[in-house]
Design an enzyme around this catalytic site. Structure first.
Site, PDB file in Angstrom:
ATOM      1  N   HIS A  39       0.831  -1.194   0.000  1.00 35.82           N
ATOM      2  CA  HIS A  39       0.000   0.000   0.000  1.00 35.82           C
ATOM      3  C   HIS A  39       0.868   1.247   0.000  1.00 35.82           C
ATOM      4  O   HIS A  39       2.072   1.175   0.252  1.00 35.82           O
ATOM      5  CB  HIS A  39      -0.921   0.013   1.232  1.00 35.82           C
ATOM      6  CG  HIS A  39      -0.193  -0.236   2.528  1.00 35.82           C
ATOM      7  ND1 HIS A  39      -0.099  -1.489   3.088  1.00 35.82           N
ATOM      8  CD2 HIS A  39       0.478   0.596   3.360  1.00 35.82           C
ATOM      9  CE1 HIS A  39       0.590  -1.424   4.213  1.00 35.82           C
ATOM     10  NE2 HIS A  39       0.957  -0.164   4.402  1.00 35.82           N
ATOM     11  N   ASP A 136       7.672  -5.659   3.344  1.00 35.49           N
ATOM     12  CA  ASP A 136       6.610  -5.629   4.341  1.00 35.49           C
ATOM     13  C   ASP A 136       5.327  -6.234   3.777  1.00 35.49           C
ATOM     14  O   ASP A 136       5.033  -6.104   2.588  1.00 35.49           O
ATOM     15  CB  ASP A 136       6.363  -4.171   4.759  1.00 35.49           C
ATOM     16  CG  ASP A 136       5.318  -4.040   5.841  1.00 35.49           C
ATOM     17  OD1 ASP A 136       5.635  -4.361   6.998  1.00 35.49           O
ATOM     18  OD2 ASP A 136       4.191  -3.615   5.524  1.00 35.49           O
ATOM     19  N   GLU A 183       8.387 -10.545   5.031  1.00 37.98           N
ATOM     20  CA  GLU A 183       7.566 -10.482   6.226  1.00 37.98           C
ATOM     21  C   GLU A 183       6.212 -11.068   5.817  1.00 37.98           C
ATOM     22  O   GLU A 183       5.338 -10.368   5.328  1.00 37.98           O
ATOM     23  CB  GLU A 183       7.425  -9.046   6.728  1.00 37.98           C
ATOM     24  CG  GLU A 183       6.818  -8.968   8.118  1.00 37.98           C
ATOM     25  CD  GLU A 183       5.528  -8.158   8.192  1.00 37.98           C
ATOM     26  OE1 GLU A 183       4.939  -8.105   9.277  1.00 37.98           O
ATOM     27  OE2 GLU A 183       5.107  -7.602   7.165  1.00 37.98           O
ATOM     28  N   HIS A 248       9.417  -5.005  15.823  1.00 38.92           N
ATOM     29  CA  HIS A 248       8.938  -3.648  16.099  1.00 38.92           C
ATOM     30  C   HIS A 248       7.416  -3.553  16.080  1.00 38.92           C
ATOM     31  O   HIS A 248       6.864  -2.454  16.151  1.00 38.92           O
ATOM     32  CB  HIS A 248       9.533  -2.681  15.077  1.00 38.92           C
ATOM     33  CG  HIS A 248       9.145  -2.988  13.664  1.00 38.92           C
ATOM     34  ND1 HIS A 248       9.716  -4.021  12.964  1.00 38.92           N
ATOM     35  CD2 HIS A 248       8.247  -2.419  12.838  1.00 38.92           C
ATOM     36  CE1 HIS A 248       9.177  -4.071  11.763  1.00 38.92           C
ATOM     37  NE2 HIS A 248       8.277  -3.113  11.650  1.00 38.92           N
ATOM     38  N   ASP A 249       6.727  -4.688  15.986  1.00 44.25           N
ATOM     39  CA  ASP A 249       5.266  -4.719  16.059  1.00 44.25           C
ATOM     40  C   ASP A 249       4.844  -5.370  17.370  1.00 44.25           C
ATOM     41  O   ASP A 249       5.671  -5.612  18.248  1.00 44.25           O
ATOM     42  CB  ASP A 249       4.696  -5.499  14.874  1.00 44.25           C
ATOM     43  CG  ASP A 249       4.963  -4.822  13.539  1.00 44.25           C
ATOM     44  OD1 ASP A 249       5.118  -3.581  13.531  1.00 44.25           O
ATOM     45  OD2 ASP A 249       5.024  -5.518  12.518  1.00 44.25           O
TER      46      ASP A 249
END
Length: 482
Positions: A39, A136, A183, A248-249
């Site tokens: 996106h 990502d 990812e 980092h999530d």
């Protein structure tokens, strides 16, 4: 992602990135950059032109519908914050599709023009010093995208994996040793798909092992590690898993069995319940999950480095940084690295109010208490122990190339596994218990030729076997020649 060809002004410039990459290369460090191709931002020029002109080529860079009730639908990835995957745009007079936040419209990757744009972005950053990319949201990229019921074929990829295979061809044509890291938080039985039989991603984050390994160390039981190894496909011929403890999530627990998922939600949560997010995980760092216990954090890293595959560390975990739950959503685990006890933790010389994310400045994880400078010269610090594990891993080709086996253990809290390579045997023993444990396993090497690799755990070698003597959270790796 508002511009694929620029650096955010708040963070620097393209010249700064090139200088950074060159400095890293001078130190033998390769640089992988994060690219979000699923996106863009609504601020991106493509979206602005798409919404203003339905006849523009950019209109088909995104996914639109004038009949939202008939359009493809599913749950949004952020269900706590978004009602669905369609949002109305006043300028376009249509709904656009987004699997993430409403300000992040999905790209129509089935459009050949979009794919060519993405390939150009890869070339651009390789030319400026990048050595590869973390792609990502690789899983959502390949899912059926939003569409009117009558145009399904127009917005689905015919052979989804071909997108990533072409990405690999593009990066290797520009730089033969460049790498692609996926990812892809998909179901375990689908994960080998992203390697494309050795033609797509080189590396892939192992979310299955992540949830199970971190849970195992916390609950002091090794069964989750065994379960993860049963679930994860064997991919030695097509790619490499990248194992990690935190990222980092949020710590995503969806890969755990139902009972363990419910237990982990309560067992690891903060008292106020502020850490639980997206109905799937905790926005906490490793130190929060393990109550600041550096010994437990160290044995978790020892297990991580002793597993087949590659390793990824979240900066700050090697010194025991914690989360800041006063920050919104995932920002809680994205605070600056705490280098020393000076302003902003030594991360920046800017005024604290001008920093994108504030440093943690109070409580047990404040930068004046937890920082690199305070641990660097202490051989018993968490930083020193992780640094020793890094060196040990680099000195053990058996982990990357050897045959892997897990001898049966006497205790549910202990984990011993073995690598055989080129006549050498590497044994890695770890104790997750709160107390002392002994483990006896076979070892078919010359007792006088066994050497200590890393760790404070004790061991006694005799003909045909070794006894490991492991205090609470102890670990030890030993090597022998056959």
């Amino acid at each position: 992602m508002a511009d694929y060809y620029a650096v955010d002004d708040r963070l620097g410039s393209l010249d700064d990135f090139r200088a950074f990459a060159e400095a890293a290369h001078d130190r033998g460090i390769r640089v992988l950059t994060d690219l979000v191709f699923n996106h863009t931002s609504i601020e991106h020029e493509w979206f602005q032109r798409a919404r203003e002109d339905p006849h523009s080529e950019y209109h088909d860079y995104y996914l639109w519908t004038s009949h939202v009730d008939e359009a493809h639908d599913r749950q949004n990835i952020f269900p706590e914050y978004e009602d669905g995957v369609w949002s109305y745009d006043e300028v376009a007079g249509k709904h656009y599709f987004h699997q993430f936040y409403g300000h992040q419209p999905d790209l129509n990757v089935a459009n050949p023009a979009v794919r060519e744009e993405l390939y150009d972005v890869l070339r651009f950053w390789l030319d400026r010093g990048a050595d590869g990319f973390r792609i990502d949201a690789a899983h959502p990229m390949l899912l059926a995208k939003g569409h009117d019921a009558t145009t399904l074929e127009d917005t689905d990829l015919d052979e989804p994996i071909d997108l990533f295979k072409q990405m690999r061809r593009v990066v290797e044509a520009e730089q033969s040793d460049a790498v692609l890291l996926a990812e892809a938080d998909d179901e375990p039985e689908n994960l080998d798909y992203y390697f494309g039989g050795g033609e797509a991603f080189h590396l892939q984050f192992n979310f299955v092992m992540n949830s199970h390994l971190t849970y195992a160390v916390g609950v002091k039981d090794t069964w989750p590690i065994h379960r993860a190894e049963e679930l994860v496909p064997a991919v030695s011929e097509s790619g490499t898993w990248v194992n990690f403890l935190r990222n980092h999530d949020e710590w995503n627990l969806l890969k755990l069995p139902e009972e363990a998922f419910a237990h982990a939600r309560e067992y690891f949560g903060d008292d106020a319940g502020d850490s639980w997010i997206f109905e799937r995980g905790h926005r906490l760092r490793l130190a929060d999950l393990y109550a600041g216990d550096h010994d437990r954090i160290a044995v978790a890293h020892a297990l991580l480095f002793a597993l087949p595959g590659s390793v990824a560390l979240q900066s700050g975990d090697e010194i025991g940084m914690g989360a800041d739950l006063s920050l919104p959503e995932r920002e809680a685990v994205r605070t600056p690295m705490q280098w020393d006890d000076t302003r902003n933790g030594g991360f920046s010389t800017a005024d604290p109010d001008e920093c994108y994310t504030p440093v943690i400045d109070e409580g047990e994880y404040a930068y004046d208490r937890i920082n690199v400078a305070a641990q660097r010269e202490n051989p018993d610090s968490l930083l020193s122990r992780v640094r020793d594990l890094v060196a040990a891993r680099q000195s053990c080709p058996e982990i990357g190339r050897g045959d892997y086996a897990v001898p049966e253990a006497d205790h549910k809290e202990t984990r011993v596994h073995r690598f055989d390579h080129a006549g050498a045997v590497l044994l890695c023993a770890h104790n997750l218990a709160d107390g002392y444990r002994e483990e006896v396993v076979e070892l078919d090497v010359d007792p006088d030729a066994v050497e200590h690799v890393v760790g404070d755990g004790g061991y006694h070698v005799e003909d045909g076997g070794v006894t490991f003597l492991l205090d609470e959270c102890d670990y030890v790796w030993i090597r022998g020649e056959r």
